[in-house]
Design a protein around this motif. Structure first.
Motif, PDB file in Angstrom:
ATOM      1  N   ASP A 206       0.867  -1.175   0.000  1.00  0.00           N
ATOM      2  CA  ASP A 206       0.000   0.000   0.000  1.00  0.00           C
ATOM      3  C   ASP A 206       0.903   1.224   0.000  1.00  0.00           C
ATOM      4  OD1 ASP A 206      -2.815  -0.951   0.300  1.00  0.00           O
ATOM      5  OD2 ASP A 206      -2.024  -1.883   2.123  1.00  0.00           O
ATOM      6  N   GLU A 207       0.512   2.240  -0.755  1.00  0.00           N
ATOM      7  CA  GLU A 207       1.343   3.442  -0.894  1.00  0.00           C
ATOM      8  C   GLU A 207       1.812   3.959   0.470  1.00  0.00           C
ATOM      9  OE1 GLU A 207      -0.560   6.645  -3.022  1.00  0.00           O
ATOM     10  OE2 GLU A 207       1.233   7.899  -2.943  1.00  0.00           O
ATOM     11  N   PHE A 208       3.115   4.112   0.615  1.00  0.00           N
ATOM     12  CA  PHE A 208       3.734   4.545   1.865  1.00  0.00           C
ATOM     13  C   PHE A 208       3.311   3.677   3.059  1.00  0.00           C
ATOM     14  CE2 PHE A 208       4.691   8.385  -0.557  1.00  0.00           C
ATOM     15  CZ  PHE A 208       6.032   8.571  -0.205  1.00  0.00           C
ATOM     16  N   ALA A 209       2.979   2.423   2.781  1.00  0.00           N
ATOM     17  CA  ALA A 209       2.602   1.451   3.825  1.00  0.00           C
ATOM     18  C   ALA A 209       1.280   1.815   4.508  1.00  0.00           C
ATOM     19  CB  ALA A 209       3.728   1.280   4.851  1.00  0.00           C
ATOM     20  N   MET A 210       0.452   2.609   3.817  1.00  0.00           N
ATOM     21  CA  MET A 210      -0.817   3.025   4.403  1.00  0.00           C
ATOM     22  C   MET A 210      -1.968   2.222   3.815  1.00  0.00           C
ATOM     23  SD  MET A 210      -0.263   7.107   4.535  1.00  0.00           S
ATOM     24  CE  MET A 210       1.174   7.810   5.351  1.00  0.00           C
ATOM     25  N   GLY A 211      -2.345   1.173   4.539  1.00  0.00           N
ATOM     26  CA  GLY A 211      -3.453   0.351   4.073  1.00  0.00           C
ATOM     27  C   GLY A 211      -3.360  -1.041   4.663  1.00  0.00           C
TER      28      GLY A 211
ATOM     29  N   VAL B  37      -7.593 -10.266  -1.061  1.00  0.00           N
ATOM     30  CA  VAL B  37      -6.396  -9.473  -0.791  1.00  0.00           C
ATOM     31  C   VAL B  37      -5.422 -10.305   0.055  1.00  0.00           C
ATOM     32  CG1 VAL B  37      -7.737  -7.331  -0.879  1.00  0.00           C
ATOM     33  CG2 VAL B  37      -7.255  -8.411   1.346  1.00  0.00           C
ATOM     34  N   PRO B  38      -4.125 -10.005  -0.066  1.00  0.00           N
ATOM     35  CA  PRO B  38      -3.145 -10.676   0.794  1.00  0.00           C
ATOM     36  C   PRO B  38      -2.973  -9.949   2.123  1.00  0.00           C
ATOM     37  CG  PRO B  38      -2.008  -9.306  -0.800  1.00  0.00           C
ATOM     38  CD  PRO B  38      -3.489  -9.101  -1.047  1.00  0.00           C
ATOM     39  N   GLY B  39      -3.817  -8.949   2.383  1.00  0.00           N
ATOM     40  CA  GLY B  39      -3.605  -8.084   3.535  1.00  0.00           C
ATOM     41  C   GLY B  39      -2.603  -7.002   3.173  1.00  0.00           C
ATOM     42  N   GLY B  40      -2.308  -6.158   4.145  1.00  0.00           N
ATOM     43  CA  GLY B  40      -1.373  -5.078   3.859  1.00  0.00           C
ATOM     44  C   GLY B  40      -0.918  -4.418   5.147  1.00  0.00           C
ATOM     45  N   SER B  41      -0.007  -3.556   5.067  1.00  0.00           N
ATOM     46  CA  SER B  41       0.475  -3.015   3.825  1.00  0.00           C
ATOM     47  C   SER B  41       1.565  -3.844   3.139  1.00  0.00           C
ATOM     48  CB  SER B  41       1.022  -1.603   4.060  1.00  0.00           C
ATOM     49  OG  SER B  41       2.144  -1.641   4.911  1.00  0.00           O
ATOM     50  N   SER B  42       2.162  -4.813   3.859  1.00  0.00           N
ATOM     51  CA  SER B  42       3.256  -5.591   3.255  1.00  0.00           C
ATOM     52  C   SER B  42       2.713  -6.770   2.448  1.00  0.00           C
ATOM     53  CB  SER B  42       4.219  -6.101   4.333  1.00  0.00           C
ATOM     54  OG  SER B  42       4.516  -5.113   5.281  1.00  0.00           O
ATOM     55  N   GLY B  43       1.642  -6.562   1.694  1.00  0.00           N
ATOM     56  CA  GLY B  43       0.963  -7.678   1.013  1.00  0.00           C
ATOM     57  C   GLY B  43       1.825  -8.386  -0.015  1.00  0.00           C
TER      58      GLY B  43
ATOM     59  N   GLY C 225      -1.469   9.380  -3.666  1.00  0.00           N
ATOM     60  CA  GLY C 225      -2.774   8.795  -3.946  1.00  0.00           C
ATOM     61  C   GLY C 225      -3.810   9.209  -2.905  1.00  0.00           C
ATOM     62  N   ALA C 226      -5.031   8.691  -3.082  1.00  0.00           N
ATOM     63  CA  ALA C 226      -6.174   9.134  -2.270  1.00  0.00           C
ATOM     64  C   ALA C 226      -5.990   8.851  -0.777  1.00  0.00           C
ATOM     65  CB  ALA C 226      -7.455   8.480  -2.778  1.00  0.00           C
ATOM     66  N   GLU C 227      -5.539   7.641  -0.430  1.00  0.00           N
ATOM     67  CA  GLU C 227      -5.450   7.306   0.994  1.00  0.00           C
ATOM     68  C   GLU C 227      -4.323   8.072   1.676  1.00  0.00           C
ATOM     69  OE1 GLU C 227      -7.462   5.852   2.945  1.00  0.00           O
ATOM     70  OE2 GLU C 227      -6.201   5.738   4.725  1.00  0.00           O
ATOM     71  N   VAL C 228      -3.193   8.211   0.983  1.00  0.00           N
ATOM     72  CA  VAL C 228      -2.079   8.951   1.571  1.00  0.00           C
ATOM     73  C   VAL C 228      -2.489  10.410   1.789  1.00  0.00           C
ATOM     74  CG1 VAL C 228       0.287   9.757   1.176  1.00  0.00           C
ATOM     75  CG2 VAL C 228      -0.324   7.388   0.683  1.00  0.00           C
ATOM     76  N   THR C 229      -3.171  10.983   0.798  1.00  0.00           N
ATOM     77  CA  THR C 229      -3.659  12.361   0.945  1.00  0.00           C
ATOM     78  C   THR C 229      -4.597  12.473   2.148  1.00  0.00           C
ATOM     79  OG1 THR C 229      -3.479  12.723  -1.423  1.00  0.00           O
ATOM     80  CG2 THR C 229      -4.965  14.190  -0.224  1.00  0.00           C
ATOM     81  N   ARG C 230      -5.532  11.515   2.250  1.00  0.00           N
ATOM     82  CA  ARG C 230      -6.485  11.529   3.363  1.00  0.00           C
ATOM     83  C   ARG C 230      -5.752  11.509   4.698  1.00  0.00           C
ATOM     84  NH1 ARG C 230     -10.507   8.538   0.789  1.00  0.00           N
ATOM     85  NH2 ARG C 230      -9.222   6.710   1.079  1.00  0.00           N
ATOM     86  N   ARG C 231      -4.744  10.639   4.802  1.00  0.00           N
ATOM     87  CA  ARG C 231      -4.049  10.511   6.088  1.00  0.00           C
ATOM     88  C   ARG C 231      -3.189  11.733   6.386  1.00  0.00           C
ATOM     89  NH1 ARG C 231      -2.659   4.263   7.515  1.00  0.00           N
ATOM     90  NH2 ARG C 231      -4.351   3.314   6.334  1.00  0.00           N
TER      91      ARG C 231
END
Lengths: 96, 491
Positions: B123-128, B148-154, B349-355
């Motif tokens: 996940d981008e910048f390990a966020m997810g 999904v394999p899970g995350g962020s280290s999927g 990306g969207a999630e990194v921006t949100r966080r």
């Protein structure tokens, strides 16, 4: 509490341009998350010290000695725009 | 396709020259090339680097160097720097970043004879919590490619579970190693904060981040962990607490005090996972362990606390990514401010921006006390819960995740639902204690066999104990050795 104006001002602080069309959606999403984390407000934390480090021991000191650093050229080679060993960026200081 | 042999057997084969030094590396690269794409798990193969590190291996072995990981191929999450290879963090803003140095963990692996073969998706910048937030493509779970394999280290979890590599490094901020380990049926360790140097790990939440290890078994993970652990002058938060010699074996459990937090039996957790926990408790009891039910009263505040602390730290850490120190030149803006605004808008990306926005809000004037400061106080309470628990018991046992692996797209529309995937893992990061997810067999859902993960948590520096108890628990579920169907059907 989180409204569209707050999103705009926080985005500016964070130096991210948010397209105007995205502002209402972000306000809603962030409000939803903040509403969730607001459950912490119910806890009594009076007299509890903030935890900043989980392995806080003594401060870490080292000798003030010159040590090898990364080769300047290897680092500067990553620059999208450079002028010698300087990063080239738009003008920072306005006209007098 | 079979699993790689256990790491000690691979090393013994290379050291005794029963196989060439490049034997396992070549096989791993072949597998990654063939199947890495199907799994969406690999962002780059590091062939040139692998050749460069293999070249001196024979001479090093002949010279009598002690190489505890001689010839072992290892994949590295793409937010950990490997010199000369791209390290994208799953983000457009670092798409072309090629660090001129190795992370300390990577340097130590290579010094021990290991060979880096791939950089893995995240996940981008390990966020997810699903590896769907990668800017490039989502990663898949080898047990069911629709999940999904899970995350962020999927990506790292996926390549180990699919036997493309025997081991991989990931990183944790709130569960990013343990949750994917559980979703893919492998072992995943989040070390004690300060146990592994963060030098060369791209920062997300600096008071929480740790590099963690994935392997098929607790024993293999122990071997890798022992190599990367220890003080590093380049990370002032790394600890000089002595690293115990690796004891990668099961142990006599007689008298071991195992705490079962009642939160692990919460009705919100999948009943089949709770049943596996109960069955494991019974096996431990039969082996002579003492089982104690207890409570971590502030555990339920872990996620709200985490999403304030982690995003606040992230908003500060990610301020350095301005698109002007590396990457591709963007069309010039009229001034520096507008260049920042545009580069960062295009790069994140969207999630990194949100966080980043959430974290900036939590730290901003007028809100700091109510959010960041308060969360740090709650963090104290949570750390106290763990300390109190470890006065009564040696380890805690519970589920790693509330559900088995979920489907792609299932949680992407509601960020908060995704955050709750870390409900059982974030506490250990906030308290700074080590935790290990281990495989405990499978359940069947929608025609797929899906792995179950159980989590052992211990007091600071108890990694060896976790590995040894973990090895015992793995042995209770022999069917946990099965490979995913995806792998069984491949050459």
């Amino acid at each position: 509490m989180i409204d569209e104006n707050l999103v705009r001002s926080v985005a500016h602080l964070a130096r991210i341009a948010i397209p105007e069309a995205r502002v209402p959606g972000l306000a809603k999403e962030l409000a939803h998350i903040v509403e969730y984390v607001d459950q912490l407000a119910a806890l009594d934390v009076q007299g509890v010290a903030p935890l900043t480090h989980t392995n806080a021991g003594a401060n870490v000191y080292r000798e003030d000695e010159v040590a090898p650093s990364l080769p300047v050229e290897a680092v500067m080679a990553l620059a999208p725009a450079r002028s010698g060993n300087f990063y080239r960026v738009p003008k920072v200081i306005g006209d007098a | 396709m079979n699993a790689f042999p256990p790491v000690p057997e691979m090393v013994a084969a290379v050291r005794s020259k029963r196989v060439a030094p490049d034997h396992f590396v070549t096989e791993s690269l072949r597998r990654l090339e063939q199947h890495g794409g199907t799994l969406g798990a690999v962002l780059s193969l590091t062939k040139e680097r692998a050749q460069a590190d293999l070249a001196p291996l024979s001479a090093r072995l002949a010279g009598g160097e002690d190489l505890p990981l001689a010839g072992v191929p290892i994949a590295i999450k793409d937010n950990i720097c490997v010199r000369g290879t791209t390290t994208t963090c799953g983000s457009r803003i670092l798409e072309s970043y090629r660090p001129p140095y190795d992370a300390t963990a990577v340097e130590r692996l290579v010094r021990a004879g290991a060979v880096i073969v791939a950089k893995t998706n995240l996940d981008e910048f390990a966020m997810g919590s699903s590896t769907e937030n990668s800017a490039f493509f989502p990663a898949k779970n080898p047990w069911d490619l629709a999940r999904v394999p899970g995350g962020s280290s999927g990506g790292s979890a996926s390549v180990v579970a699919a036997a493309l590599v025997p081991a991989a490094l990931g990183s944790e901020t709130g569960g990013s190693v343990r949750q994917p380990a559980a979703f893919t049926g492998i072992a995943g360790l989040k070390p004690t904060y300060g146990r592994v140097s963060r030098y060369g790990l791209v920062a997300f939440g600096s008071s929480l981040d740790q590099i963690g290890t994935f392997a098929r078994t607790a024993a293999d993970a122990a071997l890798i962990h022992a190599v990367i652990a220890g003080r590093d002058p380049r990370d002032a938060t790394s600890s000089d607490h002595p690293v115990e010699p690796n004891q990668a074996r099961s142990m006599d459990l007689k008298g071991l005090r195992v705490g079962i937090p009642k939160e692990g039996h919460d009705s919100a957790i999948d009943a089949r996972i709770r049943a596996r926990l109960s069955a494991t408790q019974e096996r431990l009891l039969a082996a002579g362990a003492v089982i104690r039910e207890l409570s971590l009263p502030h555990a339920k505040y872990a996620i709200p606390t985490y999403y304030i602390v982690a995003t606040a730290e992230a908003s500060s850490n990610l301020a350095r990514h301005d698109g002007m120190h590396c990457g591709v030149a963007a069309p010039p803006e009229k001034d520096l401010l507008h260049q920042y605004l545009r580069n960062r808008a295009q790069g994140f990306g969207a999630e990194v921006t949100r966080r980043i926005l959430l974290g900036t809000f939590c730290l901003s004037s007028g809100y700091y006390d109510a959010y960041y400061e308060r969360a740090m106080r709650v963090r104290s309470l949570l750390a106290r819960d763990y300390r109190a628990a470890f006065e009564q018991v040696d380890v805690l046992l519970g589920p790693t995740t509330p559900t088995p692996a979920f489907k792609h797209g299932e949680k992407t529309s509601d960020p908060l639902q995704m955050y709750l995937a870390d409900v059982l893992t974030a506490g250990a990061n906030l308290a700074g204690v080590p935790a290990l997810s281990i495989r405990a067999g499978h359940l069947t859902e929608g025609g797929s066999e899906l792995p179950i993960g159980l989590q052992l948590t211990g007091p600071a520096w108890s990694e060896n104990l976790l590995f040894r108890v973990g090895a015992a628990i793995e042995s209770y579920w022999p069917e946990a050795d099965r490979l995913p169907p995806f792998v069984r059907s491949q050459a």
